[in-house]
Design a protein around this motif. Structure first.
Motif, PDB file in Angstrom:
ATOM      1  N   PHE A 150      88.858  75.781 -46.911  1.00 39.42           N
ATOM      2  CA  PHE A 150      89.392  74.850 -46.095  1.00 39.42           C
ATOM      3  C   PHE A 150      89.990  75.264 -44.808  1.00 39.42           C
ATOM      4  CE2 PHE A 150      90.091  72.331 -50.382  1.00 39.42           C
ATOM      5  CZ  PHE A 150      89.833  71.193 -50.017  1.00 39.42           C
ATOM      6  N   SER A 151      90.023  74.615 -43.753  1.00 39.97           N
ATOM      7  CA  SER A 151      90.794  75.063 -42.425  1.00 39.97           C
ATOM      8  C   SER A 151      92.276  74.890 -42.850  1.00 39.97           C
ATOM      9  CB  SER A 151      90.206  73.992 -41.389  1.00 39.97           C
ATOM     10  OG  SER A 151      90.849  72.763 -41.739  1.00 39.97           O
ATOM     11  N   PRO A 152      93.012  75.488 -41.710  1.00 43.02           N
ATOM     12  CA  PRO A 152      94.622  75.648 -42.145  1.00 43.02           C
ATOM     13  C   PRO A 152      94.799  74.051 -42.329  1.00 43.02           C
ATOM     14  CG  PRO A 152      93.915  77.317 -40.418  1.00 43.02           C
ATOM     15  CD  PRO A 152      92.654  76.614 -40.909  1.00 43.02           C
ATOM     16  N   THR A 153      94.449  73.128 -41.775  1.00 43.89           N
ATOM     17  CA  THR A 153      94.966  71.732 -41.332  1.00 43.89           C
ATOM     18  C   THR A 153      94.465  71.191 -42.651  1.00 43.89           C
ATOM     19  OG1 THR A 153      94.885  71.756 -39.229  1.00 43.89           O
ATOM     20  CG2 THR A 153      94.949  69.349 -40.277  1.00 43.89           C
ATOM     21  N   GLU A 176      97.047  56.390 -46.532  1.00 48.29           N
ATOM     22  CA  GLU A 176      97.967  55.836 -45.558  1.00 48.29           C
ATOM     23  C   GLU A 176      99.438  56.503 -45.548  1.00 48.29           C
ATOM     24  OE1 GLU A 176      96.217  53.991 -47.062  1.00 48.29           O
ATOM     25  OE2 GLU A 176      94.790  53.214 -45.759  1.00 48.29           O
ATOM     26  N   GLU A 177     100.041  56.426 -46.893  1.00 45.34           N
ATOM     27  CA  GLU A 177     101.158  57.110 -47.055  1.00 45.34           C
ATOM     28  C   GLU A 177     101.164  58.670 -47.212  1.00 45.34           C
ATOM     29  OE1 GLU A 177     103.321  53.944 -50.220  1.00 45.34           O
ATOM     30  OE2 GLU A 177     101.607  55.608 -50.934  1.00 45.34           O
ATOM     31  N   ILE A 178      99.964  59.205 -47.322  1.00 49.47           N
ATOM     32  CA  ILE A 178     100.101  60.728 -47.152  1.00 49.47           C
ATOM     33  C   ILE A 178      99.779  61.146 -45.739  1.00 49.47           C
ATOM     34  CG2 ILE A 178      98.381  62.656 -47.646  1.00 49.47           C
ATOM     35  CD1 ILE A 178      97.707  61.357 -50.308  1.00 49.47           C
ATOM     36  N   LEU A 179      99.092  60.215 -44.901  1.00 43.99           N
ATOM     37  CA  LEU A 179      98.970  60.571 -43.553  1.00 43.99           C
ATOM     38  C   LEU A 179     100.435  60.531 -42.791  1.00 43.99           C
ATOM     39  CD1 LEU A 179      97.265  60.799 -40.996  1.00 43.99           C
ATOM     40  CD2 LEU A 179      96.938  58.231 -40.953  1.00 43.99           C
ATOM     41  N   GLU A 180     101.029  59.175 -43.180  1.00 36.24           N
ATOM     42  CA  GLU A 180     102.446  59.386 -42.600  1.00 36.24           C
ATOM     43  C   GLU A 180     103.419  60.444 -42.771  1.00 36.24           C
ATOM     44  OE1 GLU A 180     106.032  55.910 -42.339  1.00 36.24           O
ATOM     45  OE2 GLU A 180     104.275  55.716 -43.693  1.00 36.24           O
ATOM     46  N   SER A 181     103.282  60.802 -44.341  1.00 39.89           N
ATOM     47  CA  SER A 181     104.256  61.703 -44.588  1.00 39.89           C
ATOM     48  C   SER A 181     103.760  63.195 -43.928  1.00 39.89           C
ATOM     49  CB  SER A 181     104.137  61.763 -46.004  1.00 39.89           C
ATOM     50  OG  SER A 181     104.943  62.910 -46.442  1.00 39.89           O
ATOM     51  N   GLU A 197      90.287  62.113 -42.059  1.00 43.91           N
ATOM     52  CA  GLU A 197      90.533  63.479 -42.405  1.00 43.91           C
ATOM     53  C   GLU A 197      91.129  63.447 -43.725  1.00 43.91           C
ATOM     54  OE1 GLU A 197      91.872  66.548 -39.143  1.00 43.91           O
ATOM     55  OE2 GLU A 197      92.156  64.702 -38.043  1.00 43.91           O
ATOM     56  N   ILE A 198      92.041  62.708 -43.848  1.00 44.59           N
ATOM     57  CA  ILE A 198      92.820  62.801 -45.020  1.00 44.59           C
ATOM     58  C   ILE A 198      91.763  62.067 -46.427  1.00 44.59           C
ATOM     59  CG2 ILE A 198      94.547  61.612 -46.637  1.00 44.59           C
ATOM     60  CD1 ILE A 198      95.803  62.962 -44.311  1.00 44.59           C
TER      61      ILE A 198
END
Length: 500
Positions: A150-153, A176-181, A197-198
């Protein structure tokens, strides 16, 4: 009013410290009892562990036959030969006990307290069973994550996703919740993470072992697994269509409506169902296991030469005895304080050993009675279980119900049919048409047997099971059948229906 002195005689039950200790030991489980014995050994220098002697000669002396013709019960440790009297200092210790403490029992009666055995220690594979992996689902996923490039991000996103997976393997947060967090925790970075990306990282994690992990629904979990099949697999397109568009009908087992909407014939639907059954709706179960509860049986039951032999498990607790050298020092030490210290601990050791022996004897009596009453179970299985309540055993062994309750709680019996808690052998009764009684445990076993042999395409309803039992002379209401079925974790007939 004149004062006077009167003399009255009466009886009163007093809970002496010895009686309280005996009652407390009686209700302890095997593991708790082992801890209690270890604490006694640590606090009382006059107690020590006696090395077990499992020679044939010693074992033969510890066995006695019960009054019944078909049950044999091993004797308590009182009948075992005492090793103490072989030591030169023992006579002095025995004299000390007789003269200074005025004991009402002989020295041999409390030299050791441990279960006797006529056949030596139980095999190692019978005393405890089943271990489980200690690795958690989260640890397993993190291990695979570290091996994935994986890339660091993307690695940070993957960690956030894995942390949002519960023990059942379901992703508890939306993308969406994972993205916001994730963006809130990394607000100092120059580039914000996008939703695609998520979702891309999530798809990679969903292909981790086991496949279908981190799915957001049962439907997605099954579809992910199905996508790993070869495209030329028979009926794979029909299966995808059913999982995508008609999973509600599939869950309700409404096969008639399902065939109507998909225009599939019954044989074709059977092939689809066969393919669906190869999928795992709970992939996390292959990794996550409940912690095993280790059970050391208190007693074992075996059939030897046509007799059911009941024995205490010698591995359930260590053999303990009074240290002869310390006991003999009570007359030789010059300090009165030291002499009193030894005498008081000698008395405590005697009480503790007698309490253990009383526990062993009571456990043997109760187990003996249970085996006598439930021989049908040992011979033929749960269907032959007889109704029995605590009061029945209490009357046979001439003890109080509360004592029987203490003895049978958290005590386990090793039998040829498995390991059971003593409470298992007690059940209420149901009247039969011929005026007899049938155990509720036996009825549960009959229900389980009937359902196991039913036609999966036409499963038995609760009313039908009640009718079948009535034909056997057992009158049970439909609601009682439903209650017993639910206690066995068996779903109702509409949920048991299957085409294959």
């Amino acid at each position: 009013m004149r004062q006077s002195l009167q003399l009255r005689m009466g009886q009163q039950l007093t809970m002496t410290p010895q009686l309280q200790q005996a009652i407390r030991l009686l209700q302890l489980s095997t593991l708790d009892l082992q801890q209690e014995i270890q604490e006694a050994l640590d606090s009382n220098p006059l107690l020590e562990i006696e090395e077990a002697d499992y020679s044939e000669d010693a074992a033969g002396k510890n066995e006695q036959k019960a009054d019944t013709d078909d049950i044999t019960v091993s004797a308590s440790a009182d009948d075992a030969p005492s090793e103490y009297e072989q030591d030169s200092g023992e006579a002095l210790a025995k004299e000390t006990l007789s003269d200074d403490m005025a004991m009402d029992v002989s020295w041999d009666e409390y030299m050791s307290a441990a279960p006797a055995s006529s056949s030596g220690p139980m095999p190692e594979d019978e005393s405890i069973y089943q271990g489980a992996s200690t690795e958690t689902l989260h640890e397993y996923l993190m291990w695979q994550l570290q091996l994935t490039p994986f890339s660091p991000t993307d690695e940070a996103i993957a960690i956030a996703i894995v942390e949002a997976v519960d023990d059942s393997g379901i992703l508890t947060l939306s993308c969406e919740e994972i993205l916001e967090s994730f963006n809130q925790e990394n607000d100092e970075s120059e580039d914000e993470v996008e939703l695609d990306e998520i979702e891309a990282v999530l798809k990679r994690i969903q292909l981790f072992d086991p496949v279908g992990i981190a799915a957001r629904s049962l439907q997605e979990c099954l579809c992910i697994q199905l996508n790993q099949f070869d495209k030329n697999t028979p009926y794979i397109n029909e299966t995808k269509m059913i999982l995508t568009d008609h999973i509600d009908l599939l869950a309700a087992r409404d096969y008639r409506t399902l065939m109507k909407k998909t225009k599939l014939k019954e044989e074709e639907l059977k092939e689809v169902m066969t393919l669906i059954h190869t999928l795992n709706p709970k992939p996390a179960d292959t990794i996550v296991r409940e912690e095993s509860e280790y059970v050391i049986p208190d007693v074992s039951v075996k059939k030897i030469k046509g007799r059911w032999v009941v024995e205490l498990n010698p591995d359930s607790m260590p053999k303990i005895r009074v240290n002869s050298q310390y006991a003999a020092m009570s007359r030789t030490v010059k300090s009165s304080g030291d002499s009193q210290f030894i005498r008081s601990h000698l008395q405590e050791a005697k009480w503790f050993i007698k309490s253990l022996e009383s526990r062993n004897d009571t456990l043997l009596k109760v187990t003996n009675c249970i085996v006598k009453q439930q021989q049908g179970f040992f011979e033929h299985g749960p269907e032959a279980m007889k109704p029995m309540v605590l009061n029945d055993v209490a009357e046979m062994v001439e003890m109080h119900e509360s004592t029987i309750s203490r003895v049978t709680t958290q005590k386990y019996m090793h039998t040829p049919r498995g390991i059971f808690e003593l409470k298992y052998f007690f059940s209420s009764h149901v009247s039969t048409e011929n005026g007899g009684e049938c155990s509720s445990t036996a009825i549960r076993a009959l229900i389980k047997k009937l359902i196991a042999a039913e036609n999966s395409a036409k499963p038995l309803s609760d009313s039908k099971i009640a009718d079948i039992l009535a034909e056997q002379g057992i009158k049970v209401a439909r609601r009682t059948i439903a209650k017993y079925r639910e206690s066995l974790a068996i779903p109702p007939s509409n949920q048991r229906k299957s085409l294959i």
